[in-house]
Design an enzyme around this catalytic site. Structure first.
Site, PDB file in Angstrom:
ATOM      1  N   TRP A  58       4.776 -37.487  82.960  1.00 14.73           N
ATOM      2  CA  TRP A  58       4.885 -38.459  84.053  1.00 14.73           C
ATOM      3  C   TRP A  58       5.348 -37.763  85.321  1.00 14.73           C
ATOM      4  O   TRP A  58       5.801 -36.612  85.262  1.00 14.73           O
ATOM      5  CB  TRP A  58       5.840 -39.610  83.674  1.00 14.73           C
ATOM      6  CG  TRP A  58       5.583 -40.850  84.475  1.00 14.73           C
ATOM      7  CD1 TRP A  58       6.335 -41.341  85.509  1.00 14.73           C
ATOM      8  CD2 TRP A  58       4.466 -41.733  84.341  1.00 14.73           C
ATOM      9  NE1 TRP A  58       5.747 -42.485  86.012  1.00 14.73           N
ATOM     10  CE2 TRP A  58       4.595 -42.743  85.317  1.00 14.73           C
ATOM     11  CE3 TRP A  58       3.346 -41.771  83.501  1.00 14.73           C
ATOM     12  CZ2 TRP A  58       3.665 -43.778  85.485  1.00 14.73           C
ATOM     13  CZ3 TRP A  58       2.424 -42.801  83.658  1.00 14.73           C
ATOM     14  CH2 TRP A  58       2.591 -43.787  84.641  1.00 14.73           C
ATOM     15  N   ASP A  85       7.641 -40.190  95.462  1.00 16.64           N
ATOM     16  CA  ASP A  85       8.065 -41.398  96.161  1.00 16.64           C
ATOM     17  C   ASP A  85       7.963 -42.629  95.252  1.00 16.64           C
ATOM     18  O   ASP A  85       7.761 -42.506  94.046  1.00 16.64           O
ATOM     19  CB  ASP A  85       7.234 -41.576  97.444  1.00 16.64           C
ATOM     20  CG  ASP A  85       5.754 -41.826  97.174  1.00 16.64           C
ATOM     21  OD1 ASP A  85       5.338 -41.890  95.989  1.00 16.64           O
ATOM     22  OD2 ASP A  85       4.996 -41.975  98.147  1.00 16.64           O
ATOM     23  N   GLU A 125       5.112 -42.577  93.094  1.00 18.31           N
ATOM     24  CA  GLU A 125       5.046 -41.451  92.172  1.00 18.31           C
ATOM     25  C   GLU A 125       4.035 -40.421  92.666  1.00 18.31           C
ATOM     26  O   GLU A 125       3.241 -39.878  91.908  1.00 18.31           O
ATOM     27  CB  GLU A 125       4.727 -41.960  90.750  1.00 18.31           C
ATOM     28  CG  GLU A 125       5.345 -43.347  90.552  1.00 18.31           C
ATOM     29  CD  GLU A 125       5.625 -43.768  89.143  1.00 18.31           C
ATOM     30  OE1 GLU A 125       4.663 -44.106  88.462  1.00 18.31           O
ATOM     31  OE2 GLU A 125       6.795 -43.769  88.722  1.00 18.31           O
ATOM     32  N   GLU A 153      -0.166 -56.349  89.261  1.00 23.47           N
ATOM     33  CA  GLU A 153       0.349 -55.302  90.147  1.00 23.47           C
ATOM     34  C   GLU A 153      -0.423 -55.326  91.465  1.00 23.47           C
ATOM     35  O   GLU A 153       0.153 -55.247  92.547  1.00 23.47           O
ATOM     36  CB  GLU A 153       0.169 -53.946  89.466  1.00 23.47           C
ATOM     37  CG  GLU A 153       0.550 -52.761  90.316  1.00 23.47           C
ATOM     38  CD  GLU A 153       0.279 -51.452  89.582  1.00 23.47           C
ATOM     39  OE1 GLU A 153       1.226 -50.830  89.098  1.00 23.47           O
ATOM     40  OE2 GLU A 153      -0.905 -51.049  89.475  1.00 23.47           O
TER      41      GLU A 153
HETATM   42  C1  BGC Z   1       3.996 -47.600  90.763  1.00 24.71           C
HETATM   43  C2  BGC Z   1       5.485 -47.485  90.676  1.00 24.71           C
HETATM   44  C3  BGC Z   1       6.034 -48.378  89.598  1.00 24.71           C
HETATM   45  C4  BGC Z   1       5.303 -48.171  88.281  1.00 24.71           C
HETATM   46  C5  BGC Z   1       5.712 -49.180  87.234  1.00 24.71           C
HETATM   47  C6  BGC Z   1       3.392 -47.349  89.405  1.00 24.71           C
HETATM   48  O1  BGC Z   1       2.017 -47.492  89.503  1.00 24.71           O
HETATM   49  O2  BGC Z   1       3.479 -46.660  91.677  1.00 24.71           O
HETATM   50  O3  BGC Z   1       6.071 -47.851  91.888  1.00 24.71           O
HETATM   51  O4  BGC Z   1       7.387 -48.120  89.446  1.00 24.71           O
HETATM   52  O5  BGC Z   1       3.927 -48.279  88.489  1.00 24.71           O
HETATM   53  O6  BGC Z   1       5.508 -50.480  87.688  1.00 24.71           O
END
Ligand code: BGC
Length: 395
Positions: free
Chosen positions: A126, A176, A179, A335
């Site tokens: 990760w 950030d 990620e 999301e």
């Molecule tokens: C996002 C992160 C988030 C993670 C879990 C990723 O795709 O970029 O901000 O913490 O998903 O939700």
């Protein structure tokens, strides 16, 4: 790409009913998914996130649950964070000692951004080194403590470890919120760290040395952001760029790093409205290609919180209603939605890699609850202690 022709706020009873049912379903989902140990899974069914709890997502979920009156749920999450940290106290003390001795450990030795629901390090690769979540947990905990007058002794060791960890590593480049871009120092990361440290100092819980170290770090961060993290009257994605990122909204509200009515606060909200918002749906940043770069309901909620903090409740309500419109089957929040994709050719490759994008996402549900609470559309009144950091917020 900007559509400012949306009609003004239409606060209808139908709209309220939709908001109520999403808030209720969101609360039930979060409570049902929270593990006995307190972890909030990011997304129970999405292949790449299942089985993991993030400090970032989890802290905003805990803050929403706290603001909506679910004290026990929020505190169980803080217990989970505390166990993650205290069970690694030797490792954290080593990182701190080495950093202070001028030998900062490699990124791989730093704390990860996510842990298994049991609080273990994961075995999957990760983009792990991210600092923002550690600031965000301190901030959410301090807000919760101030909101309900809860003592902090139960989390004392974990708080002290986090303060030391952040104070010695805040200026390191890291991944950030999204990620990505590990080579940069990200302004939203700096703001989350600063808000965490300032909020925990304001509780009066820290010992003098720890409080001094935190306050010094907050001042260094403010100066750094002021010098290198503001362009064209808005905060920037990372130090030294002109680019923008919607994660910066959190620094205005709910994290109160920046006053919503200061020039840079106003400039940041306007820039996100103009550059990243299409028909009330907010993109992460202009060159986003993750699942084609769709629009994120949780970011519309962050924009709504910033607008609400600036006194613009009708605009906040429009953004909440847009987030409600993304609910699948009436109540399930994803999301992101595949509307107005920024880079459509990247949608299929991500679907091939990980399946359809995450839904439900608990963080989306939490931000919906948080904004509905701030707008008093739920049973509970928001008693957020967001006036905690009163100095120099105008940058
Ligand atoms: C996002 C992160 C988030 C993670 C879990 C990723 O795709 O970029 O901000 O913490 O998903 O939700």
């Amino acid at each position: 790409m900007i559509d400012k022709s949306m009609p003004g706020s239409a606060v209808t009873s139908n709209g309220d009913a939709a908001v109520h049912s999403i808030v209720q379903a969101s609360t039930e989902l979060i409570l049902e998914q929270q593990t006995p140990g307190g972890a909030y899974p990011a997304s129970p069914s999405f292949s790449a996130y299942a089985g993991y709890c993030w400090f970032r997502d989890g802290s905003y979920i805990a803050d929403a649950m706290s603001a909506a009156g679910h004290i026990d749920s929020a505190e169980r999450f803080f217990d989970w964070c505390s166990n993650v940290l205290t069970s690694r106290s030797g490792r954290i003390r080593h990182i701190v000692a080495e950093s202070l001795a001028g030998r900062p450990p490699a990124d791989e030795q730093m704390l990860p951004t996510r842990f298994t629901l049991e609080g273990d390090d994961g075995n999957d690769e990760w983009w792990d080194f991210q600092l923002d979540g550690y600031g965000t947990w301190l901030w959410a905990l301090a807000e919760h403590s101030a909101r309900y007058g809860r003592p902090l002794e139960r989390w004392a060791e974990a708080i002290a470890l986090t303060v030391d960890y952040l104070a010695c590593s805040w200026d390191r480049p890291c991944y950030d919120w999204w990620e990505e871009a590990a080579q940069h120092v990200h302004v939203s990361t700096l703001g989350c760290i600063s808000s965490g440290l300032a909020s925990i100092v304001a509780t009066g819980h820290l010992e003098e040395t720890s409080a001094l170290r935190s306050t010094e770090t907050v001042e260094l961060i403010r100066r750094r952001v002021q010098n290198d993290g503001v362009r064209n009257t808005h905060l920037t994605k990372w130090l030294g760029t002109d680019a923008l990122d919607a994660s910066l909204l959190a620094l205005i509200a709910p994290m109160n790093f920046l006053e919503p009515v200061s020039p840079v606060g106003k400039g940041t909200v306007s820039a996100v409205e103009e550059q990243l918002t299409v028909n009330n749906g907010v993109h992460r940043y202009l060159t986003d290609s993750y699942y084609g770069g769709g629009q994120w309901p949780l970011l519309s909620c962050f924009l709504g919180l910033a607008q609400e903090a600036a006194g613009n409740r009708p605009r906040a309500r429009e953004l909440l209603d847009w987030a409600a419109s993304t609910a699948r089957g009436g109540t399930e929040l994803p999301e992101q939605v595949e509307d107005n994709l920024l880079d459509a050719e990247y949608l299929q490759p991500w679907i091939d890699r990980w399946g359809p994008s995450a839904s439900p996402l608990l963080w989306s549900h939490a931000m919906f609850i948080r904004l509905a609470t701030a707008l008093d559309i739920t049973r509970h009144t928001d008693r957020s202690a967001s006036g905690l950091q009163t100095n120099e917020k105008g940058l």
